[in-house]
Design a protein around this motif. Structure first.
Motif: not given
Length: 470
Positions: A385, A451-453, A163, A456, A381-382, A377, A206, A165-166
């Motif tokens: 979230a 949830v955001n950067a 994975w 993660i 994230r999904t 990734s 992405y 990260s953003p």
């Protein structure tokens, strides 16, 4: 006499992989149609010029033909190599013994004359390819038994990092694909001319979690129309998906970047191709006449022949032949183009990603990416979230969430559908199994920090499984 088997693909006009047209095969396409051969079926020709019909049938209607197109494209060249190895031993393809397979494995992995020995992971794939083919041949009585009986290699290595990260993704994209310096300034020495295309493709992958072939073979008519939504749905055709077509979702910023590529880099490439007459020299192109609401595409060829198909049944090779005609002339129907304005083969994206990762390494950055990592990734994230969204909607604390396993099971189902998996268990076991054991409930219950950067990044620091950038 030649000493190597050759590999051809139905529909390629008698041109072997990496070779030149064979004299006398000018009418090959008509003969293929008359025989009922399917498009993109591999045809292996022995060094003495013989086409073995029983071998062709093993590749035509079997467990091999049921494999995804990308798998077939990977397996067929491996068969050619192994058959050549047998031929140089005085053996035909159906005369392989267990000893021959063991000798082949030894040469492929440890042979002193092999310029590029393969590792355990690569050999495991080759072994699976051979086992599949000879299993089919054994079932049909073409060989006494399957000669592939070797145990699986023990040195198969899989990276823990699946994975990004953003912020690691943005750094890799901007430096590796976009020609930026690590500090965020433009690199005046950058000479890449496809940055708009490459960054748009990376953003699409992405954001959507599409597979390399799925994202790399999109047609213009399959792109969602840009509007004011947060996410836009699109369809993946069954012929380019791994098993079946499904709906994907693309975020607004990613679709904006794709539209920017269409209007700039892509438009310039099309203009150059038109001026140079590149499209006039293509003999087999198909000009789209209409695309119905039901997803039926109709076309005509230069010689006036008409054809039609469901969009979902168009293979990667067929998509590269499709063109649309506008006020200024022809242009490819495929989204991604080369600098010369021709459709880009989806397999080319692997090299694009490798060069981008090499550029990051040369800049002293420890970030890298593959198309599959972008897919992983998106799934991560999904998942996070959706868990957070349910927490907030239901007003649950992390501890209370443990009592709602059935409710949160729907999160896995949603991610499964977004990835186009056949079963939820594949999503859990293959993609997100490491994440499932990270006690996400202890990290994802903060309503003030959804949830955001940062979430993660916290997982990255805690587990070492996610590639992050400081």
């Amino acid at each position: 006499m030649a000493y190597e088997w050759r590999l051809f693909w139905v529909g390629d006009g008698g041109i072997p992989a990496g070779g030149r047209p064979v004299p006398g095969w000018e009418d090959l396409e008509e003969r293929e149609r008359a025989l009922g051969l399917r498009k993109r079926q591999p045809i292996l020709v022995a060094p003495d010029g013989r086409v073995e019909p029983r071998l062709s049938e093993c590749l035509r209607r079997s467990a091999f033909s049921a494999k995804a197109q990308g798998t077939q494209v990977t397996y067929a060249p491996l068969y050619r190599l192994f058959f050549t190895f047998l031929w140089q031993r005085g053996l035909d393809w159906n005369e392989a013994s267990e000893d021959d397979v063991e000798d082949w494995e030894d040469w492929r992995r440890r042979g002193a004359t092999n310029p590029a020995p393969v590792d355990g992971g690569t050999w495991a794939k080759e072994q699976a390819a051979l086992k599949l083919l000879y299993g089919i041949a054994a079932q049909r009585g073409l060989v006494p038994s399957n000669p592939v009986t070797l145990a699986s290699p023990t040195d198969v290595k899989t990276s823990d990092v699946k994975w990004l990260s953003p912020r690691a993704f943005r750094l890799w994209r901007n430096v590796g694909l976009g020609g930026m310096l690590p500090g965020g300034l433009e690199d005046e020495a950058w000479r890449g001319r496809s940055a708009g295309r490459d960054t748009a493709y990376a953003d699409l992958m992405y954001s959507s979690g599409l597979r390399r072939r799925e994202g790399g073979t999109l047609l213009l008519c399959e792109l969602p129309a840009l509007g004011q939504r947060n996410y836009y749905p699109g369809k993946v055709g069954q012929a380019v998906a791994k098993r079946a077509g499904y709906t994907f979702y693309l975020g607004h910023p990613a679709l904006q970047r794709v539209e920017g590529y269409r209007m700039s880099t892509r438009a310039l490439a099309v203009t150059r191709a038109r001026r140079g007459g590149a499209y006039d020299r293509l003999p087999d192109l198909r000009i789209i006449q209409s695309v119905s609401r039901a997803g039926r595409v109709r076309w005509r060829s230069r010689d006036g022949r008409a054809g039609e198909s469901a969009l979902g049944r168009l293979t990667a090779a067929e998509r590269m032949l499709l063109f649309v005609e506008g006020e200024d002339g022809l242009e490819p129907a495929m989204l991604w183009l080369t600098e010369s304005g021709l459709p880009l083969r989806y397999t080319s994206w692997t090299k694009v990603f490798e060069r981008a990762s090499d550029r990051c390494a040369a800049s002293g950055l420890e970030v890298f990416a593959t198309p599959k990592m972008l897919r992983h990734s998106m799934a991560l994230r999904t998942l996070i979230a959706l868990h957070n969204a349910l927490d907030r909607r239901l007003g649950l604390t992390p501890a209370e969430r443990l009592h709602y396993e059935e409710v949160y099971g729907q999160v896995w189902l949603m991610v499964k559908d977004m990835l186009g998996h056949r079963s939820e268990q594949v999503t859990r076991d293959v993609y997100l199994e490491p994440v499932r054991g990270l006690q996400l409930e202890s990290l994802l219950g903060d309503d003030d920090n959804p949830v955001n950067a940062e979430k993660i990044a916290e997982l990255a620091a805690r587990t070492g499984l996610i590639l992050d950038a400081a």
